[in-house]
Design a protein around this motif. Structure first.
Motif, PDB file in Angstrom:
ATOM      1  N   ALA A   3       0.795  -1.240  -0.019  1.00  0.00           N
ATOM      2  CA  ALA A   3       0.048  -0.005  -0.034  1.00  0.00           C
ATOM      3  C   ALA A   3       0.970   1.248   0.193  1.00  0.00           C
ATOM      4  CB  ALA A   3      -0.777  -0.123   1.169  1.00  0.00           C
ATOM      5  N   LEU A   4       0.327   2.462  -0.689  1.00  0.00           N
ATOM      6  CA  LEU A   4       1.048   3.450  -0.643  1.00  0.00           C
ATOM      7  C   LEU A   4       0.860   4.170   0.634  1.00  0.00           C
ATOM      8  CD1 LEU A   4       2.614   5.670  -2.234  1.00  0.00           C
ATOM      9  CD2 LEU A   4       0.502   6.737  -2.716  1.00  0.00           C
ATOM     10  N   GLU A  26      -5.660   0.600   4.200  1.00  0.00           N
ATOM     11  CA  GLU A  26      -4.637   0.596   3.476  1.00  0.00           C
ATOM     12  C   GLU A  26      -4.972   1.294   2.157  1.00  0.00           C
ATOM     13  OE1 GLU A  26      -2.916  -3.167   2.562  1.00  0.00           O
ATOM     14  OE2 GLU A  26      -1.793  -3.038   4.393  1.00  0.00           O
ATOM     15  N   VAL A  27      -4.245   2.106   1.502  1.00  0.00           N
ATOM     16  CA  VAL A  27      -4.625   2.703   0.268  1.00  0.00           C
ATOM     17  C   VAL A  27      -3.712   2.459  -0.828  1.00  0.00           C
ATOM     18  CG1 VAL A  27      -4.957   5.138  -0.928  1.00  0.00           C
ATOM     19  CG2 VAL A  27      -5.569   4.674   1.314  1.00  0.00           C
ATOM     20  N   PRO A  28      -3.956   1.898  -1.649  1.00  0.00           N
ATOM     21  CA  PRO A  28      -2.943   1.490  -2.954  1.00  0.00           C
ATOM     22  C   PRO A  28      -2.602   2.468  -3.660  1.00  0.00           C
ATOM     23  CG  PRO A  28      -4.936   0.279  -2.995  1.00  0.00           C
ATOM     24  CD  PRO A  28      -5.188   1.222  -2.274  1.00  0.00           C
ATOM     25  N   ASP A  29      -1.215   2.635  -4.322  1.00  0.00           N
ATOM     26  CA  ASP A  29      -0.936   3.786  -5.308  1.00  0.00           C
ATOM     27  C   ASP A  29      -1.964   3.803  -6.435  1.00  0.00           C
ATOM     28  OD1 ASP A  29       0.678   5.468  -6.401  1.00  0.00           O
ATOM     29  OD2 ASP A  29       2.119   4.083  -7.343  1.00  0.00           O
ATOM     30  N   GLY A  30      -2.332   5.099  -6.509  1.00  0.00           N
ATOM     31  CA  GLY A  30      -3.259   5.373  -7.711  1.00  0.00           C
ATOM     32  C   GLY A  30      -4.844   5.245  -7.185  1.00  0.00           C
ATOM     33  N   PHE A  63       3.849   5.321   4.850  1.00  0.00           N
ATOM     34  CA  PHE A  63       3.724   6.001   3.522  1.00  0.00           C
ATOM     35  C   PHE A  63       4.767   5.646   2.711  1.00  0.00           C
ATOM     36  CE2 PHE A  63       4.096   9.453   0.313  1.00  0.00           C
ATOM     37  CZ  PHE A  63       2.956   9.351  -0.263  1.00  0.00           C
ATOM     38  N   GLY A  64       4.535   4.770   1.564  1.00  0.00           N
ATOM     39  CA  GLY A  64       5.692   4.426   0.555  1.00  0.00           C
ATOM     40  C   GLY A  64       6.616   3.402   1.134  1.00  0.00           C
TER      41      GLY A  64
END
Length: 132
Positions: A3-4, A26-30, A63-64
């Motif tokens: 996840a981003l 969780e927030v995936p990239d994009g 984050f990242g």
């Protein structure tokens, strides 16, 4: 896939009041991700925790792939997360374009390059024609 942005059982208390209670997501990239809820549900506190304006009492924020909980707001911003406020015009004496250029200068010291980046952003948001 990593996840981003990831929150793991994040909590924040203000004396006896639990404002954020073991929030995980969780927030995936994009991805586009929304946080909704009634007034007093803890949304602003959650955003402040992510942006570094507050430190969680428990849990982790990454984050990242790197932990950001406990970092200062400017350190979080340098990693790519910025918090905005509900201001109609953050710098009322500046145009929309110049307001965006101010933000672009965080990552680009050369004004011309920052202005080009601002134009890209304004086009993406369909605000380019209203930049002045």
């Amino acid at each position: 896939m990593t996840a981003l942005l990831s929150l793991g059982t994040v909590s924040k208390r203000f004396r006896g009041l639990v404002a954020v209670d073991r929030v995980s997501f969780e927030v995936p990239d994009g991805a586009i991700f929304a946080v909704i809820g009634p007034n007093g549900a803890g949304k602003t506190t959650l955003f402040n925790l992510i942006a570094g304006a507050m430190v969680p009492d428990a849990g982790t924020i990454t984050f990242g792939g790197h932990r950001i909980d406990g970092l200062t707001p400017d350190a979080v911003c340098r990693r790519g997360i910025a918090r905005t406020f509900q201001l109609v015009r953050p710098f009322p004496g500046l145009s929309v374009e110049d307001n965006v250029v101010v933000g672009a200068r965080l990552r680009q010291t050369e004004v011309g390059v920052a202005r080009q980046r601002a134009h890209e952003i304004l086009r993406r948001l369909e605000l380019f024609d209203r930049r002045r």
